[in-house]
Design a protein around this motif. Structure first.
Motif, PDB file in Angstrom:
ATOM      1  N   ALA A  42       0.828  -1.202   0.000  1.00 28.10           N
ATOM      2  CA  ALA A  42       0.000   0.000   0.000  1.00 28.10           C
ATOM      3  C   ALA A  42       0.864   1.254   0.000  1.00 28.10           C
ATOM      4  O   ALA A  42       1.906   1.304   0.669  1.00 28.10           O
ATOM      5  CB  ALA A  42      -0.926  -0.002   1.210  1.00 28.10           C
ATOM      6  N   SER A  44       0.440   5.473   0.493  1.00 24.70           N
ATOM      7  CA  SER A  44      -0.446   6.522   0.979  1.00 24.70           C
ATOM      8  C   SER A  44       0.118   7.901   0.665  1.00 24.70           C
ATOM      9  O   SER A  44       1.341   8.110   0.754  1.00 24.70           O
ATOM     10  CB  SER A  44      -0.621   6.386   2.495  1.00 24.70           C
ATOM     11  OG  SER A  44      -1.210   7.551   3.049  1.00 24.70           O
ATOM     12  N   LEU A 104       0.544   2.416  10.720  1.00 27.76           N
ATOM     13  CA  LEU A 104      -0.028   2.738   9.418  1.00 27.76           C
ATOM     14  C   LEU A 104      -0.893   3.990   9.519  1.00 27.76           C
ATOM     15  O   LEU A 104      -1.695   4.133  10.444  1.00 27.76           O
ATOM     16  CB  LEU A 104      -0.885   1.573   8.917  1.00 27.76           C
ATOM     17  CG  LEU A 104      -0.179   0.231   8.723  1.00 27.76           C
ATOM     18  CD1 LEU A 104      -1.184  -0.815   8.264  1.00 27.76           C
ATOM     19  CD2 LEU A 104       0.970   0.341   7.736  1.00 27.76           C
ATOM     20  N   ILE A 108      -3.984   4.433   4.469  1.00 28.55           N
ATOM     21  CA  ILE A 108      -3.909   2.991   4.251  1.00 28.55           C
ATOM     22  C   ILE A 108      -4.960   2.260   5.063  1.00 28.55           C
ATOM     23  O   ILE A 108      -5.756   1.477   4.546  1.00 28.55           O
ATOM     24  CB  ILE A 108      -2.495   2.469   4.579  1.00 28.55           C
ATOM     25  CG1 ILE A 108      -1.492   3.024   3.564  1.00 28.55           C
ATOM     26  CG2 ILE A 108      -2.467   0.943   4.600  1.00 28.55           C
ATOM     27  CD1 ILE A 108      -0.049   2.710   3.881  1.00 28.55           C
ATOM     28  N   ALA A 125       3.509  -1.221   3.877  1.00 24.31           N
ATOM     29  CA  ALA A 125       3.431   0.125   3.306  1.00 24.31           C
ATOM     30  C   ALA A 125       4.784   0.513   2.728  1.00 24.31           C
ATOM     31  O   ALA A 125       5.828   0.222   3.323  1.00 24.31           O
ATOM     32  CB  ALA A 125       3.019   1.129   4.377  1.00 24.31           C
ATOM     33  N   SER A 157      -3.368   4.657  -2.655  1.00 28.18           N
ATOM     34  CA  SER A 157      -4.477   5.328  -1.973  1.00 28.18           C
ATOM     35  C   SER A 157      -4.331   6.830  -2.154  1.00 28.18           C
ATOM     36  O   SER A 157      -3.218   7.360  -2.109  1.00 28.18           O
ATOM     37  CB  SER A 157      -4.466   4.958  -0.486  1.00 28.18           C
ATOM     38  OG  SER A 157      -5.407   5.720   0.236  1.00 28.18           O
TER      39      SER A 157
END
Length: 252
Positions: A42, A44, A104, A108, A125, A157
């Motif tokens: 992920a 962000s 996080l 995320i 992440a 994201s």
């Protein structure tokens, strides 16, 4: 089957407690797509660094990196899981300059907590390198592409439009500037015109109004690069707070 590569508009943090919102229902519905995934990488907009950094958390936990929202948000709990195997896969794929361990951020965990409420899929992440151009972020995504063959999804994201000075009531019509920007972006995605998309701040109508700073859109380029810029399928379209477009896409 390859694991998916997504760009997900996460919207406001309070999306997680507004079950009636179309984007909330959409994210809940993605739970079925997580079946058999080995993990999620992920990215962000809320974690930008100078050097590419991988967040290997054991155990993974979350931070409430926002203020001024209803108390219910700060009582919201979600427990993601980490995986040594996934950590090692990502570190070997990227050879990052830095590895760290931290909570996080909501870019995320907010969407993932709706997609995976039980926290069953491991997550790693990676940071958004502050100085990377859209083209360089696309190339970073291409580096991540082999992970999809190993059952690891990529999730960028952010938000298709993100100007917090221009938000308004949910019931109000989306402003023209936002609609024009979204229309241009989705037209170029449909045409697979990455040369134009790399130059979106110069070419797209109202680009600077839609994104006074660009970090909420640029994770899209990582997600796209992880599919080598293949066809973008729009999965969801709605607005929240009048001007935040909650478009989400899968790159297939």
């Amino acid at each position: 089957m390859k694991a998916p590569s997504w760009f997900i508009s996460h919207g406001s943090p309070d999306l997680i407690v507004h079950a009636e919102a179309p984007a909330h229902r959409f994210l809940r519905g993605l739970n079925a797509r997580l079946t058999d995934l080995q993990g999620v990488v992920a990215i962000s907009p809320h974690w930008r660094t100078e050097a590419l950094t991988v967040n290997v958390t054991a155990p993974a936990h979350i931070q409430y990196d926002f203020y001024g929202f209803p108390e219910a948000l700060y009582r919201y709990r979600w427990s993601p899981v980490s995986s040594d195997k996934l950590n090692d896969q990502v570190l070997a794929t990227l050879s990052p300059q830095v590895a760290t361990s931290q909570a996080l951020d909501h870019g995320i965990w907010a969407p993932l907590s709706l997609m995976d409420p039980e926290g069953g899929v491991p997550v790693v992440a990676i940071s958004l390198p502050r100085r990377f151009s859209p083209r360089q972020l696309f190339e970073l995504g291409a580096t991540l592409a082999p992970l999809r063959e190993q059952g690891v999804a990529i999730m960028g994201s952010g938000s298709v439009t993100h100007n917090l000075r221009e938000i308004g009531p949910n019931e109000a019509a989306a402003p023209r500037w936002a609609q024009e920007f979204v229309g241009w972006l989705e037209e170029k995605l449909a045409q697979n015109d990455w040369e134009a998309l790399f130059e979106y701040r110069r070419l797209a109508p109202n680009a600077v109004q839609a994104h006074p700073t660009d970090e909420h859109l640029t994770p899209l380029f990582i997600a796209a690069g992880a599919s080598n810029g293949q066809y973008a399928q729009r999965l969801h379209a709605s607005y929240t707070y009048q001007s935040l477009y909650m478009g989400s896409y899968e790159f297939v």
